[in-house]
Design a protein around this motif. Sequence first.
Motif, PDB file in Angstrom:
ATOM      1  N   MET A 271       0.846  -1.199   0.000  1.00  0.00           N
ATOM      2  CA  MET A 271       0.000   0.000   0.000  1.00  0.00           C
ATOM      3  C   MET A 271       0.881   1.248   0.000  1.00  0.00           C
ATOM      4  SD  MET A 271      -3.354  -0.351  -0.001  1.00  0.00           S
ATOM      5  CE  MET A 271      -3.902   1.153   0.779  1.00  0.00           C
ATOM      6  N   ALA A 273       0.181   3.888  -1.883  1.00  0.00           N
ATOM      7  CA  ALA A 273      -0.613   5.082  -2.218  1.00  0.00           C
ATOM      8  C   ALA A 273      -0.857   5.951  -0.991  1.00  0.00           C
ATOM      9  CB  ALA A 273      -1.952   4.663  -2.826  1.00  0.00           C
ATOM     10  N   VAL A 275      -3.486   7.843   0.748  1.00  0.00           N
ATOM     11  CA  VAL A 275      -4.953   7.795   0.708  1.00  0.00           C
ATOM     12  C   VAL A 275      -5.507   8.926   1.581  1.00  0.00           C
ATOM     13  CG1 VAL A 275      -6.968   6.342   1.180  1.00  0.00           C
ATOM     14  CG2 VAL A 275      -4.802   5.284   0.500  1.00  0.00           C
ATOM     15  N   ALA A 276      -6.479   9.653   1.045  1.00  0.00           N
ATOM     16  CA  ALA A 276      -7.082  10.743   1.832  1.00  0.00           C
ATOM     17  C   ALA A 276      -7.859  10.146   2.995  1.00  0.00           C
ATOM     18  CB  ALA A 276      -8.032  11.543   0.952  1.00  0.00           C
ATOM     19  N   ASP A 277      -7.629  10.680   4.175  1.00  0.00           N
ATOM     20  CA  ASP A 277      -8.347  10.173   5.350  1.00  0.00           C
ATOM     21  C   ASP A 277      -9.777  10.703   5.414  1.00  0.00           C
ATOM     22  OD1 ASP A 277      -6.270   8.619   6.411  1.00  0.00           O
ATOM     23  OD2 ASP A 277      -5.267  10.419   7.120  1.00  0.00           O
ATOM     24  N   PRO A 305     -12.671   5.148   4.832  1.00  0.00           N
ATOM     25  CA  PRO A 305     -12.225   3.930   5.520  1.00  0.00           C
ATOM     26  C   PRO A 305     -10.701   3.857   5.511  1.00  0.00           C
ATOM     27  CG  PRO A 305     -13.117   3.437   3.337  1.00  0.00           C
ATOM     28  CD  PRO A 305     -13.377   4.893   3.598  1.00  0.00           C
ATOM     29  N   ASP A 306     -10.132   3.226   6.525  1.00  0.00           N
ATOM     30  CA  ASP A 306      -8.696   2.948   6.497  1.00  0.00           C
ATOM     31  C   ASP A 306      -8.547   1.608   5.764  1.00  0.00           C
ATOM     32  OD1 ASP A 306      -6.068   2.077   7.017  1.00  0.00           O
ATOM     33  OD2 ASP A 306      -5.962   3.475   8.694  1.00  0.00           O
ATOM     34  N   ILE A 307      -8.089   1.719   4.536  1.00  0.00           N
ATOM     35  CA  ILE A 307      -8.089   0.533   3.651  1.00  0.00           C
ATOM     36  C   ILE A 307      -7.108  -0.522   4.150  1.00  0.00           C
ATOM     37  CG2 ILE A 307      -7.742  -0.229   1.268  1.00  0.00           C
ATOM     38  CD1 ILE A 307      -8.347   2.768   0.493  1.00  0.00           C
ATOM     39  N   LEU A 308      -5.903  -0.069   4.498  1.00  0.00           N
ATOM     40  CA  LEU A 308      -4.893  -1.019   4.977  1.00  0.00           C
ATOM     41  C   LEU A 308      -5.355  -1.691   6.270  1.00  0.00           C
ATOM     42  CD1 LEU A 308      -2.093  -2.294   4.783  1.00  0.00           C
ATOM     43  CD2 LEU A 308      -1.140  -0.258   5.877  1.00  0.00           C
ATOM     44  N   GLY A 323       2.574  -1.833   4.449  1.00  0.00           N
ATOM     45  CA  GLY A 323       2.060  -0.469   4.424  1.00  0.00           C
ATOM     46  C   GLY A 323       3.193   0.527   4.338  1.00  0.00           C
ATOM     47  N   PHE A 324       2.846   1.756   4.140  1.00  0.00           N
ATOM     48  CA  PHE A 324       3.804   2.861   4.169  1.00  0.00           C
ATOM     49  C   PHE A 324       3.393   3.795   5.283  1.00  0.00           C
ATOM     50  CE2 PHE A 324       6.790   3.407   0.541  1.00  0.00           C
ATOM     51  CZ  PHE A 324       6.661   2.132   0.026  1.00  0.00           C
ATOM     52  N   ALA A 325       4.338   4.469   5.884  1.00  0.00           N
ATOM     53  CA  ALA A 325       3.999   5.515   6.847  1.00  0.00           C
ATOM     54  C   ALA A 325       4.685   6.787   6.382  1.00  0.00           C
ATOM     55  CB  ALA A 325       4.469   5.126   8.244  1.00  0.00           C
ATOM     56  N   ALA A 326       3.883   7.751   5.973  1.00  0.00           N
ATOM     57  CA  ALA A 326       4.435   9.031   5.532  1.00  0.00           C
ATOM     58  C   ALA A 326       4.391   9.981   6.720  1.00  0.00           C
ATOM     59  CB  ALA A 326       3.601   9.576   4.378  1.00  0.00           C
ATOM     60  N   LYS A 342       1.798   2.709  13.575  1.00  0.00           N
ATOM     61  CA  LYS A 342       0.939   2.485  12.397  1.00  0.00           C
ATOM     62  C   LYS A 342       0.900   0.996  12.026  1.00  0.00           C
ATOM     63  CE  LYS A 342       0.691   6.884  10.172  1.00  0.00           C
ATOM     64  NZ  LYS A 342       1.191   7.845   9.223  1.00  0.00           N
ATOM     65  N   LYS A 346      -2.655  -0.964  12.120  1.00  0.00           N
ATOM     66  CA  LYS A 346      -3.239  -1.397  10.857  1.00  0.00           C
ATOM     67  C   LYS A 346      -3.142  -2.900  10.637  1.00  0.00           C
ATOM     68  CE  LYS A 346      -2.430   3.140   8.936  1.00  0.00           C
ATOM     69  NZ  LYS A 346      -3.451   3.700   8.046  1.00  0.00           N
TER      70      LYS A 346
HETATM   71  N1  CTP Z   1      -3.918   4.158   4.279  1.00  0.00           N
HETATM   72  C1  CTP Z   1      -5.090   3.491   3.966  1.00  0.00           C
HETATM   73  N2  CTP Z   1      -6.281   4.120   4.086  1.00  0.00           N
HETATM   74  C2  CTP Z   1      -6.362   5.360   4.561  1.00  0.00           C
HETATM   75  C3  CTP Z   1      -5.181   6.054   4.912  1.00  0.00           C
HETATM   76  C4  CTP Z   1      -3.974   5.419   4.756  1.00  0.00           C
HETATM   77  O1  CTP Z   1      -5.013   2.340   3.543  1.00  0.00           O
HETATM   78  N3  CTP Z   1      -7.544   5.939   4.676  1.00  0.00           N
HETATM   79  C5  CTP Z   1      -2.655   3.429   4.161  1.00  0.00           C
HETATM   80  C6  CTP Z   1      -1.614   4.076   3.265  1.00  0.00           C
HETATM   81  O2  CTP Z   1      -1.699   3.555   1.948  1.00  0.00           O
HETATM   82  C7  CTP Z   1      -0.318   3.672   3.926  1.00  0.00           C
HETATM   83  C8  CTP Z   1      -0.674   3.588   5.401  1.00  0.00           C
HETATM   84  O3  CTP Z   1      -2.087   3.416   5.452  1.00  0.00           O
HETATM   85  O4  CTP Z   1       0.109   2.393   3.526  1.00  0.00           O
HETATM   86  C9  CTP Z   1      -0.301   4.802   6.209  1.00  0.00           C
HETATM   87  O5  CTP Z   1      -0.759   5.970   5.575  1.00  0.00           O
HETATM   88  P1  CTP Z   1      -0.386   7.388   6.153  1.00  0.00           P
HETATM   89  O6  CTP Z   1      -0.958   8.432   5.246  1.00  0.00           O
HETATM   90  O7  CTP Z   1       1.072   7.432   6.473  1.00  0.00           O
HETATM   91  O8  CTP Z   1      -1.106   7.414   7.550  1.00  0.00           O
HETATM   92  P2  CTP Z   1      -2.589   7.535   8.008  1.00  0.00           P
HETATM   93  O9  CTP Z   1      -3.088   6.180   8.347  1.00  0.00           O
HETATM   94  O10 CTP Z   1      -3.390   8.311   7.026  1.00  0.00           O
HETATM   95  O11 CTP Z   1      -2.408   8.335   9.363  1.00  0.00           O
HETATM   96  P3  CTP Z   1      -2.073   9.876   9.612  1.00  0.00           P
HETATM   97  O12 CTP Z   1      -2.613  10.624   8.438  1.00  0.00           O
HETATM   98  O13 CTP Z   1      -2.817  10.161  10.876  1.00  0.00           O
HETATM   99  O14 CTP Z   1      -0.589   9.967   9.747  1.00  0.00           O
END
Ligand code: CTP
Length: 418
Positions: A271, A273, A275-277, A305-308, A323-326, A342, A346
């Motif tokens: 994962m 990408a 992804v917009a929270d 939804p948090d897809i991961l 997963g990735f953590a940005a 994370k 997840k």
């Molecule tokens: N991700 C996901 N679904 C979301 C948000 C993130 O699947 N709604 C996945 C991303 O693809 C990534 C990982 O979760 O592999 C972490 O994403 P990141 O943007 O670093 O973190 P968030 O979970 O969005 O947390 P935050 O924004 O609070 O740092």
Amino acid sequence: MSPLNIVVGITGGIAAYKAVGVVRALVLAGHDVHVVPTEGALRFVGRPTLEAISRNPVHTDLYEGVAEVRHVAIGQAADLIVIAPATANTIAKLATGLADDLLGNTVLASEAPVVIAPAMHTEMWRHPATQANVATLRSRGVTIVGPAVGQLTGADSGPGRMEEPEVIAAAALERAAASARRDLAGRRVVVTAGGTREPLDPVRFLGNRSSGKQGVAIAEAARARGAEVTLIAANLEIAAPEGCDIRRVSTALELQQAVTDAAKGADVVVMAAAVADYRPADVSESKLKKDEGDGGMTLELVRNPDILAGLGGAPHDGTLLMGFAAETEPDDDRLLALGRAKLEAKGADLIVINRVGWHEGFASDENRVVVIGRDGEIVTRAHGTKASVADDILDVVVSESTTAASAADTTKEHEPTT
Ligand code: CTP
């Protein structure tokens, strides 16, 4: 690495003199190097130099050696083709598939991986024609090394300088090793890349700065290593690679649907990408108009939804979830702690921690990551081009899935037979 048959194409730019260093590095590493300069290259560096350094005869003329069908023989025999420097003209010819000289024929007649090191003035590098040609080559699996930013031939400086010879030689050998590896043959790998866009109205969206480069590099590297790759592409800023099953999505909900479908029976899901929270609670059918007056505007957002976490929380036996953590956190220890949190939250098997910021992470061609394993331990640190980081990440995937498979076999051995 066993000795490779390497073709070094040299084209007509001033950096041709530095290409001698690339040839030398490859020869000293024990490889059999055949130099194919263009006529233009020979105006910058002499054939005797190239013959002495490569320890092989140097040919350039399409109409010499016809009896031995040289125009295809050199390419067919090659394990790796390196073109350094690659001028804007050569890049355009390669993108079009022109074969009007020995180097063009050699590339077309070869199935070997191709690595090019562009070198030109900044304006030429940034020209949309060059950028489109580079994107075409990248989508065909060509590895692009550089260009570096620095002093150019004249008084000017900027992106366009050829990468240093040792960097080019190392990247080329790494690429050859990855192509030879095929250690993901028979595996199904799903990669998400890019950034989602959440529409507000027909003309506006909430998005993020992810270019998709790292995810695309992982998809390309996995394909090069023999995997069957599904790339879920969210608004990529670069061309999608060939040879992958590309599913284009835009919003988080579309990405969720696509990845949930593709993940069924997959061996690995990456994962990458962004992804917009959140997404706008309402999407207007027509363009939103500003109110009269100077007042601001409040947007109501709802959680995506948090897809991961959804994939990690569901049974996923046999599927390695990465997963990735940005994160923008400047402190290294706190950065690791955020990544570990994370991973845990997840339910992923591995997490790639990636520092992002105004000037790092996103559009860059380079990356620096730390990969954390299930128990929160640092599995690897990688930095370099996104292509080399992709290979380092896949090395972890390969070793983790091998460990998981052998653990599963051991469990089976101990299962009582009824
Ligand atoms: N991700 C996901 N679904 C979301 C948000 C993130 O699947 N709604 C996945 C991303 O693809 C990534 C990982 O979760 O592999 C972490 O994403 P990141 O943007 O670093 O973190 P968030 O979970 O969005 O947390 P935050 O924004 O609070 O740092």
